[in-house]
Design a protein around this motif. Sequence first.
Motif, PDB file in Angstrom:
ATOM      1  N   PRO A   1       0.828  -1.162  -0.142  1.00  0.00           N
ATOM      2  CA  PRO A   1      -0.348   0.203   0.188  1.00  0.00           C
ATOM      3  C   PRO A   1       0.463   1.600   0.355  1.00  0.00           C
ATOM      4  N   LEU A   2       0.672   2.393  -0.891  1.00  0.00           N
ATOM      5  CA  LEU A   2       0.906   3.035  -0.838  1.00  0.00           C
ATOM      6  C   LEU A   2       1.122   4.165   0.839  1.00  0.00           C
ATOM      7  N   ASN A   3       2.585   4.661   0.779  1.00  0.00           N
ATOM      8  CA  ASN A   3       2.648   5.309   2.669  1.00  0.00           C
ATOM      9  C   ASN A   3       2.274   6.569   2.198  1.00  0.00           C
ATOM     10  N   THR A   4       1.039   6.997   2.279  1.00  0.00           N
ATOM     11  CA  THR A   4       0.061   8.294   2.408  1.00  0.00           C
ATOM     12  C   THR A   4       1.521   9.489   2.846  1.00  0.00           C
ATOM     13  N   ALA A   5       2.165   8.622   4.352  1.00  0.00           N
ATOM     14  CA  ALA A   5       2.156   9.607   5.136  1.00  0.00           C
ATOM     15  C   ALA A   5       3.727  10.172   4.451  1.00  0.00           C
ATOM     16  N   ALA A   6       4.688   8.983   3.853  1.00  0.00           N
ATOM     17  CA  ALA A   6       5.906   8.874   2.812  1.00  0.00           C
ATOM     18  C   ALA A   6       5.960  10.299   2.051  1.00  0.00           C
ATOM     19  N   VAL A   7       4.700   9.889   1.027  1.00  0.00           N
ATOM     20  CA  VAL A   7       4.313  11.285   0.049  1.00  0.00           C
ATOM     21  C   VAL A   7       4.483  12.120   0.078  1.00  0.00           C
ATOM     22  N   THR A   8       3.785  13.258   1.494  1.00  0.00           N
ATOM     23  CA  THR A   8       3.622  14.008   1.945  1.00  0.00           C
ATOM     24  C   THR A   8       4.921  14.390   2.458  1.00  0.00           C
ATOM     25  N   LYS A   9       5.863  14.130   3.236  1.00  0.00           N
ATOM     26  CA  LYS A   9       7.414  14.086   3.969  1.00  0.00           C
ATOM     27  C   LYS A   9       7.843  14.980   2.947  1.00  0.00           C
ATOM     28  N   ALA A  10       7.994  13.102   1.408  1.00  0.00           N
ATOM     29  CA  ALA A  10       8.833  13.994   0.463  1.00  0.00           C
ATOM     30  C   ALA A  10       8.326  15.079  -0.492  1.00  0.00           C
ATOM     31  N   TYR A  11       7.248  15.245   0.222  1.00  0.00           N
ATOM     32  CA  TYR A  11       6.280  16.280  -1.046  1.00  0.00           C
ATOM     33  C   TYR A  11       6.833  18.098  -0.831  1.00  0.00           C
ATOM     34  N   ARG A  12       6.936  17.615   0.709  1.00  0.00           N
ATOM     35  CA  ARG A  12       7.254  19.220   1.661  1.00  0.00           C
ATOM     36  C   ARG A  12       8.609  19.445   1.581  1.00  0.00           C
ATOM     37  N   ALA A  13       9.808  17.880   1.124  1.00  0.00           N
ATOM     38  CA  ALA A  13      10.928  18.485   1.228  1.00  0.00           C
ATOM     39  C   ALA A  13      11.807  18.750   0.096  1.00  0.00           C
ATOM     40  N   SER A  14      10.746  18.718  -1.255  1.00  0.00           N
ATOM     41  CA  SER A  14      11.323  18.806  -2.516  1.00  0.00           C
ATOM     42  C   SER A  14      10.583  20.028  -2.963  1.00  0.00           C
TER      43      SER A  14
ATOM     44  N   GLY B   1      -6.169   0.111  -6.743  1.00  0.00           N
ATOM     45  CA  GLY B   1      -7.325  -1.587  -6.720  1.00  0.00           C
ATOM     46  C   GLY B   1      -5.749  -2.458  -6.171  1.00  0.00           C
ATOM     47  N   ARG B   2      -5.675  -3.163  -5.413  1.00  0.00           N
ATOM     48  CA  ARG B   2      -4.562  -4.281  -5.499  1.00  0.00           C
ATOM     49  C   ARG B   2      -4.683  -5.331  -6.568  1.00  0.00           C
ATOM     50  N   LYS B   3      -4.031  -5.348  -7.330  1.00  0.00           N
ATOM     51  CA  LYS B   3      -4.209  -6.018  -8.759  1.00  0.00           C
ATOM     52  C   LYS B   3      -2.932  -6.053  -9.051  1.00  0.00           C
ATOM     53  N   PRO B   4      -2.365  -6.952  -9.818  1.00  0.00           N
ATOM     54  CA  PRO B   4      -0.716  -7.536 -10.997  1.00  0.00           C
ATOM     55  C   PRO B   4      -0.680  -5.753 -11.777  1.00  0.00           C
ATOM     56  N   SER B   5       0.743  -5.329 -11.117  1.00  0.00           N
ATOM     57  CA  SER B   5       0.830  -4.202 -11.206  1.00  0.00           C
ATOM     58  C   SER B   5       1.954  -3.688 -11.468  1.00  0.00           C
ATOM     59  N   SER B   6       3.116  -2.965 -12.639  1.00  0.00           N
ATOM     60  CA  SER B   6       3.922  -2.653 -12.910  1.00  0.00           C
ATOM     61  C   SER B   6       4.544  -1.331 -11.382  1.00  0.00           C
ATOM     62  N   ALA B   7       3.593  -0.685 -11.417  1.00  0.00           N
ATOM     63  CA  ALA B   7       3.715   0.480  -9.968  1.00  0.00           C
ATOM     64  C   ALA B   7       4.362  -0.570  -9.461  1.00  0.00           C
ATOM     65  N   SER B   8       4.989   0.257  -8.033  1.00  0.00           N
ATOM     66  CA  SER B   8       4.443   0.209  -6.865  1.00  0.00           C
ATOM     67  C   SER B   8       4.088   0.065  -5.713  1.00  0.00           C
ATOM     68  N   PHE B   9       3.073   0.887  -5.443  1.00  0.00           N
ATOM     69  CA  PHE B   9       2.317   0.755  -5.172  1.00  0.00           C
ATOM     70  C   PHE B   9       0.380   0.646  -4.941  1.00  0.00           C
ATOM     71  N   TYR B  10       0.008   0.518  -4.247  1.00  0.00           N
ATOM     72  CA  TYR B  10      -1.512   0.760  -4.932  1.00  0.00           C
ATOM     73  C   TYR B  10      -2.133   1.392  -3.646  1.00  0.00           C
ATOM     74  N   LEU B  11      -3.541   2.346  -4.596  1.00  0.00           N
ATOM     75  CA  LEU B  11      -4.385   2.397  -2.831  1.00  0.00           C
ATOM     76  C   LEU B  11      -5.880   2.050  -3.817  1.00  0.00           C
ATOM     77  N   PRO B  12      -6.561   1.689  -2.753  1.00  0.00           N
ATOM     78  CA  PRO B  12      -7.441   0.836  -2.522  1.00  0.00           C
ATOM     79  C   PRO B  12      -8.642   1.228  -3.725  1.00  0.00           C
ATOM     80  N   ASP B  13      -9.226   2.458  -3.929  1.00  0.00           N
ATOM     81  CA  ASP B  13      -9.802   2.988  -4.487  1.00  0.00           C
ATOM     82  C   ASP B  13      -9.508   4.776  -4.902  1.00  0.00           C
ATOM     83  N   HIS B  14     -10.536   5.593  -5.532  1.00  0.00           N
ATOM     84  CA  HIS B  14     -10.110   6.772  -5.909  1.00  0.00           C
ATOM     85  C   HIS B  14     -10.774   7.753  -4.545  1.00  0.00           C
ATOM     86  N   GLU B  15     -11.640   7.307  -3.561  1.00  0.00           N
ATOM     87  CA  GLU B  15     -11.720   8.225  -2.845  1.00  0.00           C
ATOM     88  C   GLU B  15     -10.347   8.604  -2.025  1.00  0.00           C
ATOM     89  N   ARG B  16      -9.550   7.498  -2.242  1.00  0.00           N
ATOM     90  CA  ARG B  16      -8.039   6.875  -1.034  1.00  0.00           C
ATOM     91  C   ARG B  16      -7.209   8.542  -1.548  1.00  0.00           C
TER      92      ARG B  16
END
Length: 480
Positions: free
Chosen positions: A128-141, A398-413
């Motif tokens: 699953p995508l760690n949203t806290a890590a995304v937010t932290k990297a966003y602030r530092a960029s 959605g959790r499914k086979p993908s070349s992405a590194s992470f997933y989120l469950p739905d569009h609301e997230r």
Amino acid sequence: AGAAAPGLAAGGAGSALGLGSPSQPAAAVCISEFSPASLMLNGALRINPWSKEKTSATVARALAMEASERDARSGKDLEYVRTRTAEAWALAVCTDIKRGRRSDAAQWTAVGFGLNVRMVGMALHFQPLNTAAVTKAYRASEHRLVFLDWGGTLIPLDLPFYDSRTDAAAAGGDQGAAAAAAQQSLLPPATLATLTALAEDKCNFLMVLSGLAREKVDEAFGASKAIACAAEHGFWYRVKPGLLPGDGTDGGWRSHHAHRPMTWYDVAHAILKVYTQRTAGSYVKAKGAALTWKYDDADPEFGAMQAKELHHHLSSVLSAWNDVAVHTGKGYLEVQPRDVNKGTMVDYMCTKLTEARGASPDFILCIGDDSADEFMFSALQARYGADPSVALFTCTVGRKPSSASFYLPDHERVNELLTSLRTQTAGMAKFHSVGGNLAAMAAEAGILDEGSSGLMQPPPGSALASGHKRSSAEVSRQFR
């Protein structure tokens, strides 16, 4: 019967050699969905032998079937058997078996309940995508790129605007009410406001990429010129005026492929029309350099099998054109030039933005939900996956086979994450505003020279004297 070749498996289709004759009428065929022949005999009625209720209902339907329907179904199967050899059938079965082999480099999970359980394989690193890590990297960029799919990522897929016939039907009724409902379904105002706020940040570049026509994209995003858009999988694109060197200053739609030869187009269109006639509920939509066969309204199982056969048919026929590719997605199959996809558009934007800003991005967020978005994930992984200076987040919905590194469950997230990033943008803007005011206060105190970019030493003996010069950012932190 399921283990035999199609001509033997379909007893009814075999009887159909005397198709339509009173002495030997066509028979209805019931065949197990676990049989290899069920993938080829599209006119047969498929049954699940483990379900007594469904089996009896299907047999009853076969016994009560009208003669015209029996003839049509048997004729379809007879055509398949007549035009293909047993060797071709065996090769198709072996290919399906090979595709069904589990990969040792994947984690397998049971999905579904009861008789509908299936095994889904995902890469071992998929998490699953760690949203806290995304937010932290966003602030530092300071140089951020955000690439987003539209349908299924920002909004749910079960909306009527994906079917072009909906607009035509609405035109005959209450056009005002239909237009208002369609606009609401295209993109909620709150989502558009969030995207606009992120796109207006000078450190951000935000692009929405869609497979829909540019007219439909304009309906949803035309009110915000800050949001960059790509339509028809990157065949058309538009960005903020003057953002990219050499791309003009009008902010209109542009394309690098508008004048390319399209000799394959008529051939592909003729094949798609044939499958449209075979598959009730399907239709063909032409958009730019692509042809899309939509089967959302068809029977789910039959539509998926027809799409699989159509993919094989088109790939074989269009192999003479090296620059044409066939892709499948959720409820659709698309034929388009090989180098026109979301991956090439994302790669092009990364190149142009690096040239314009003179530096590579240090934060990239890419989110999509279907197979067309896999090109984006692959392109970004190939370009920045091994670069430690870039915080790269590729995410599928959605959790499914993908070349992405992470997933989120739905569009609301997804929308929750974007709202969180918007809050970070607003917070940083407020901090910089406060920092400017604090710098002015420091200048009045004789700590910082307000009228020039030079720095002043604090008065001798002051509590702030530290033996070195400090920037306005350091002074802001001191006051905080």
